[in-house]
Structure formats: C-alpha cells, structure tokens
Design a protein around this motif. Structure first.
Motif, PDB file in Angstrom:
ATOM      1  N   HIS A   1      -8.696 -16.195  15.194  1.00 28.02           N
ATOM      2  CA  HIS A   1      -7.311 -15.657  16.092  1.00 28.02           C
ATOM      3  C   HIS A   1      -7.532 -16.821  16.968  1.00 28.02           C
ATOM      4  CE1 HIS A   1      -5.863 -11.440  14.909  1.00 28.02           C
ATOM      5  NE2 HIS A   1      -6.785 -11.335  14.893  1.00 28.02           N
TER       6      HIS A   1
ATOM      7  N   PRO B   1      -0.300 -11.482  14.217  1.00 25.02           N
ATOM      8  CA  PRO B   1      -1.199 -10.274  15.754  1.00 25.02           C
ATOM      9  C   PRO B   1      -1.959  -9.701  14.296  1.00 25.02           C
ATOM     10  CG  PRO B   1       1.353 -10.552  15.645  1.00 25.02           C
ATOM     11  CD  PRO B   1       1.205 -11.737  14.590  1.00 25.02           C
ATOM     12  N   ASN B   2      -2.613  -9.052  15.367  1.00 26.67           N
ATOM     13  CA  ASN B   2      -3.731  -7.659  14.132  1.00 26.67           C
ATOM     14  C   ASN B   2      -2.219  -7.227  13.546  1.00 26.67           C
ATOM     15  OD1 ASN B   2      -5.387  -8.327  17.301  1.00 26.67           O
ATOM     16  ND2 ASN B   2      -6.024  -8.155  15.482  1.00 26.67           N
ATOM     17  N   GLY B   3      -2.818  -6.785  12.064  1.00 28.01           N
ATOM     18  CA  GLY B   3      -2.579  -5.852  11.443  1.00 28.01           C
ATOM     19  C   GLY B   3      -1.149  -6.817  10.657  1.00 28.01           C
ATOM     20  N   ALA B   4      -0.775  -8.330  10.728  1.00 24.93           N
ATOM     21  CA  ALA B   4       0.381  -8.713  10.595  1.00 24.93           C
ATOM     22  C   ALA B   4       0.505  -9.253   9.167  1.00 24.93           C
ATOM     23  CB  ALA B   4       0.190 -10.950  11.424  1.00 24.93           C
ATOM     24  N   GLY B   5      -1.184  -8.977   8.314  1.00 22.05           N
ATOM     25  CA  GLY B   5      -0.980  -9.233   7.105  1.00 22.05           C
ATOM     26  C   GLY B   5      -1.681 -10.093   6.360  1.00 22.05           C
ATOM     27  N   LYS B   6      -2.302 -10.674   6.979  1.00 20.10           N
ATOM     28  CA  LYS B   6      -3.544 -12.260   6.661  1.00 20.10           C
ATOM     29  C   LYS B   6      -4.854 -11.612   6.263  1.00 20.10           C
ATOM     30  CE  LYS B   6      -4.684 -12.693  11.284  1.00 20.10           C
ATOM     31  NZ  LYS B   6      -4.290 -11.007  12.024  1.00 20.10           N
ATOM     32  N   THR B   7      -5.527 -10.923   6.455  1.00 16.71           N
ATOM     33  CA  THR B   7      -6.567 -10.052   5.613  1.00 16.71           C
ATOM     34  C   THR B   7      -5.493  -9.430   3.761  1.00 16.71           C
ATOM     35  OG1 THR B   7      -8.255 -10.049   7.283  1.00 16.71           O
ATOM     36  CG2 THR B   7      -8.453  -8.578   4.599  1.00 16.71           C
ATOM     37  N   SER B   8      -4.223  -9.414   3.794  1.00 18.32           N
ATOM     38  CA  SER B   8      -4.224  -8.737   2.685  1.00 18.32           C
ATOM     39  C   SER B   8      -3.847  -9.905   1.960  1.00 18.32           C
ATOM     40  CB  SER B   8      -2.623  -7.715   3.225  1.00 18.32           C
ATOM     41  OG  SER B   8      -3.689  -6.664   3.702  1.00 18.32           O
TER      42      SER B   8
ATOM     43  N   GLN C   1     -13.835 -11.243   6.388  1.00 19.30           N
ATOM     44  CA  GLN C   1     -14.012 -10.831   7.505  1.00 19.30           C
ATOM     45  C   GLN C   1     -15.268  -9.795   8.204  1.00 19.30           C
ATOM     46  OE1 GLN C   1     -10.537  -8.997   8.514  1.00 19.30           O
ATOM     47  NE2 GLN C   1     -10.774  -8.875  10.825  1.00 19.30           N
TER      48      GLN C   1
ATOM     49  N   GLU D   1     -11.904 -15.110   8.886  1.00 15.85           N
ATOM     50  CA  GLU D   1     -11.747 -14.938  10.560  1.00 15.85           C
ATOM     51  C   GLU D   1     -13.951 -15.776  10.540  1.00 15.85           C
ATOM     52  OE1 GLU D   1     -11.365 -12.189  12.744  1.00 15.85           O
ATOM     53  OE2 GLU D   1      -9.323 -11.410  12.339  1.00 15.85           O
TER      54      GLU D   1
ATOM     55  N   ALA E   1       2.591  -4.925   3.100  1.00 14.90           N
ATOM     56  CA  ALA E   1       1.578  -5.330   3.870  1.00 14.90           C
ATOM     57  C   ALA E   1       2.114  -6.540   3.691  1.00 14.90           C
ATOM     58  CB  ALA E   1      -0.062  -5.000   3.376  1.00 14.90           C
TER      59      ALA E   1
ATOM     60  N   PHE F   1       0.737  -1.096   0.080  1.00 15.09           N
ATOM     61  CA  PHE F   1       0.162   0.244   0.016  1.00 15.09           C
ATOM     62  C   PHE F   1       1.484   0.990   0.198  1.00 15.09           C
ATOM     63  CE2 PHE F   1      -2.942  -3.494   2.220  1.00 15.09           C
ATOM     64  CZ  PHE F   1      -3.618  -3.061   1.774  1.00 15.09           C
TER      65      PHE F   1
ATOM     66  N   PHE G   1       4.251   1.232   1.987  1.00 16.53           N
ATOM     67  CA  PHE G   1       4.148  -0.063   3.516  1.00 16.53           C
ATOM     68  C   PHE G   1       3.890  -1.103   2.572  1.00 16.53           C
ATOM     69  CE2 PHE G   1       1.477  -2.320   6.163  1.00 16.53           C
ATOM     70  CZ  PHE G   1       1.838  -2.475   7.783  1.00 16.53           C
TER      71      PHE G   1
ATOM     72  N   HIS H   1      -8.255  -9.073  20.106  1.00  7.55           N
ATOM     73  CA  HIS H   1      -8.599  -8.663  19.117  1.00  7.55           C
ATOM     74  C   HIS H   1      -9.502  -7.502  17.992  1.00  7.55           C
ATOM     75  CE1 HIS H   1     -10.573 -10.379  15.248  1.00  7.55           C
ATOM     76  NE2 HIS H   1     -10.045  -9.773  14.677  1.00  7.55           N
TER      77      HIS H   1
HETATM   78  N1  LIG Z   1      -6.379  -0.667   1.735  1.00 10.31           N
HETATM   79  C1  LIG Z   1      -5.246  -0.046   3.303  1.00 10.31           C
HETATM   80  N2  LIG Z   1      -4.393   0.960   2.780  1.00 10.31           N
HETATM   81  C2  LIG Z   1      -3.532   0.806   4.081  1.00 10.31           C
HETATM   82  N3  LIG Z   1      -2.943  -0.104   3.911  1.00 10.31           N
HETATM   83  C3  LIG Z   1      -3.394  -0.404   4.884  1.00 10.31           C
HETATM   84  C4  LIG Z   1      -4.848  -1.013   3.718  1.00 10.31           C
HETATM   85  N4  LIG Z   1      -5.285  -2.343   4.561  1.00 10.31           N
HETATM   86  C5  LIG Z   1      -4.858  -2.724   5.205  1.00 10.31           C
HETATM   87  N5  LIG Z   1      -3.891  -1.953   5.638  1.00 10.31           N
HETATM   88  C6  LIG Z   1      -2.319  -2.050   6.592  1.00 10.31           C
HETATM   89  O1  LIG Z   1      -1.866  -3.136   5.706  1.00 10.31           O
HETATM   90  C7  LIG Z   1      -1.426  -3.643   7.067  1.00 10.31           C
HETATM   91  C8  LIG Z   1      -1.953  -5.504   7.218  1.00 10.31           C
HETATM   92  O2  LIG Z   1      -3.284  -5.404   7.561  1.00 10.31           O
HETATM   93  P1  LIG Z   1      -4.556  -6.309   7.769  1.00 10.31           P
HETATM   94  O3  LIG Z   1      -5.931  -6.449   7.632  1.00 10.31           O
HETATM   95  O4  LIG Z   1      -4.299  -7.565   6.532  1.00 10.31           O
HETATM   96  O5  LIG Z   1      -4.267  -7.154   9.048  1.00 10.31           O
HETATM   97  P2  LIG Z   1      -5.112  -8.832   9.376  1.00 10.31           P
HETATM   98  O6  LIG Z   1      -3.205  -9.193   9.770  1.00 10.31           O
HETATM   99  O7  LIG Z   1      -5.359  -9.413   9.129  1.00 10.31           O
HETATM  100  O8  LIG Z   1      -5.627  -8.215  10.773  1.00 10.31           O
HETATM  101  P3  LIG Z   1      -6.841  -8.820  12.171  1.00 10.31           P
HETATM  102  O9  LIG Z   1      -6.358  -8.850  12.631  1.00 10.31           O
HETATM  103  O10 LIG Z   1      -6.960  -7.147  12.589  1.00 10.31           O
HETATM  104  O11 LIG Z   1      -7.722  -8.364  10.762  1.00 10.31           O
HETATM  105  C9  LIG Z   1      -2.246  -3.289   8.241  1.00 10.31           C
HETATM  106  O12 LIG Z   1      -1.349  -2.725   8.765  1.00 10.31           O
HETATM  107  C10 LIG Z   1      -3.028  -2.278   8.104  1.00 10.31           C
HETATM  108  O13 LIG Z   1      -3.130  -0.921   8.608  1.00 10.31           O
END
Ligand SMILES: Nc1ncnc2c1ncn2[C@@H]1O[C@H](COP(=O)(O)OP(=O)(O)OP(=O)(O)O)[C@@H](O)[C@H]1O
Ligand SMILES: [Mg+2]
Length: 253
Positions: free
Chosen positions: A204, A38-45, A86, A173, A19, A14, A17, A250
């Motif tokens: 989680h 952990p939260n923000g690890a990039g799983k959803t990304s 999610q 999730e 992800a 992004f 950054f 979470h």
């Molecule tokens: N559209 C976006 N633009 C910029 N940054 C993003 C975007 N989507 C996610 N991020 C950032 O990318 C990182 C990974 O986010 P992601 O949602 O993939 O984490 P996650 O592991 O699924 O977290 P969670 O357990 O909270 O669902 C985070 O720092 C988030 O802030």
C-alpha cells in the motif's frame, strides 16, 4: 524464455460476488512487480487464485510456461511458486533457526526428527543458515521469534518461503503491521534477493512501490485497471482518482 508467471482471464468468485475479474498478467523472469489498489480491490484474492490457495472460478495460471491451473497450492510450490501471507504465521515461542528447521522438515516430509541421522540434521542446519543469509538474518538465528522486532519477523517468514527454493515469490503486504521505520529495511532485503527470482508483491505504501517495483498493476473492483512502469502509473490520471484518493485508510486485514 517463458514468462515466470502468466495468468489468463483469471477470475475468482465468492458466490455471486466477483472478487477477481478476468485478470491477465504476464511477469517476465526477474520481474519486481507490484500490485496496488484500494482496500477490497481483490489483490489478496488474486494472489490466492494465482498460488492455488483458492481454486479459481475460471481462467488459467502458467508458471515458467507450465499450466498449473489444475494443481493444488502444494503442487504449484513444486513448480517454483511460493508465497507469504498478509498475516504472520510463525511459531513465536521458537527460535528463528527452529522455525526454519520446521519449514525444511515440512518440505522434506521428515517430521520424525528422532530418526534423522546426525549428518542430515547438520545439512538441515546449514541450509537453514543459508536461507537466513538470503534475508540477512544470520545473526538472529538463535533468537526467539517473539524477541525480534516485528519487521525482522516478517523477514523470517520470507526465509521460510524460500525454503522451497522458489523461482517466483509472491509477497502479500510483506511490511503489513510493521512500523514504517522498518518497512524500508524489509523491502531493501527483498530487493537484494537473487536477480533471477521473480517477485510479485502487494503493497500500500506508494513510496515503497515506486522505489522497489519495475512494473505496477492497478487492481480496482477485481479488474486490472492498468499496468505500467512507476513513471507511467504515477502520471496516470485514472490511478490518481481511484487509488491515490483512497490512500491512507488501510485497515489491518
Ligand atoms: N472468503 C471470502 N468470502 C467472501 N468474500 C470475500 C472473501 N475473501 C474476500 N472477500 C471479498 O472480496 C473482496 C476482495 O478482497 P481482498 O481481500 O482480495 O482485497 P484486497 O485488495 O486484498 O484488500 P486489502 O488491501 O484490504 O488487503 C472484498 O470485497 C472482500 O470482502
Ligand atoms: Mg489484501
């Protein structure tokens, strides 16, 4: 046999950054694979890049041996790759059956119900009931979604994802927002899906992960820290440090 899923160096940025950072993951057919971190690890990304919800910055994705990297999410669905989100995406004012029928219409591109033959409508209703049976929701077909416990709503979403007849189902999730008393039920029903369906899920709750996954990948700061069986992961000191230390905060995303 080709793996159901193979990502190679998958990366999603992004802006500057990163992800998802160079993630290579292979899932054999029939895997029940969990992604934790952990939260923000990039799983959803990672799931976004895998399914084509977002275009990867670099790297590749193959589904059953077919390189789908250049394809849109909709085209990847046609190669057998389906996902849930999610966050809940149902029409809560409609019944469970109506939600399924809408998904089937969307799949088949027949939005004008008016023109459909009685025979094709009957077929669609039969198929909707079949899909509901896969997640053991048959007796709730005529219930309005808004009247269902939240856990069962999430199962409706899974039935909808199954409408595309996927060989690989990605679940971000599936028990998010569900009272813990219902989350086990969701995972039991996911686990009862056909054995040859490959499942990749983000979760989680480590009790659920250890009980229902045969392989676990740990993502930290966009990178694949390690991968292994539940026994290997629970014994891994690095995982304890980076992940288990983060348990329990979470946020609802
Ligand atoms: N559209 C976006 N633009 C910029 N940054 C993003 C975007 N989507 C996610 N991020 C950032 O990318 C990182 C990974 O986010 P992601 O949602 O993939 O984490 P996650 O592991 O699924 O977290 P969670 O357990 O909270 O669902 C985070 O720092 C988030 O802030
Ligand atoms: Mg997430």
């Amino acid at each position: 046999m080709n793996p159901a899923i193979k990502t190679s160096g998958l990366t999603l940025k992004f802006g500057n950054f990163v992800a998802v950072d160079n993630v290579s993951l292979t899932l054999p057919v029939g895997a029940r694979h969990a992604i934790i971190g952990p939260n923000g690890a990039g799983k959803t990304s990672f799931v976004h890049a895998l399914t084509g919800t977002l275009a990867a910055t670099s790297g590749s994705v193959a589904v059953n041996g077919k390189d789908v990297t250049p394809l849109s999410q909709a085209r990847r669905v046609r190669h057998g790759l389906a996902r849930t989100f999610q966050i809940n995406q149902l029409f809560s004012g409609l019944t469970v059956l109506e939600n399924l029928l809408m998904a089937l219409q969307e799949r088949d591109g027949t939005s004008a119900v008016f023109w459909r033959s009685v025979a094709s409508q009957t077929r669609a209703i039969d198929e909707a009931h079949e899909l509901l049976a896969l997640v053991q929701l048959g007796k709730h077909a005529r219930d309005r979604v808004s009247s269902l416990p939240y856990g069962l709503r999430r199962l409706v979403e899974i039935a909808i994802a199954l409408a595309t007849r996927p060989s690989v189902l990605i679940l971000d999730e599936p028990a998010a927002g569900v009272p813990s008393t219902q989350s086990e039920l969701i995972f039991e029903r996911i686990h009862a899906l056909p054995q040859n369906m490959t499942l990749l899920f983000i979760e989680h709750d480590m009790n659920l992960v250890f009980r229902f996954a045969d392989q676990i990948s740990v993502l930290v700061a966009g990178r694949l820290l390690t991968q292994g069986s539940p026994a290997q992961i629970s014994a891994d000191e690095r995982v304890r440090e980076v992940y288990l230390g983060h348990r329990g905060h979470h946020a609802a995303a």
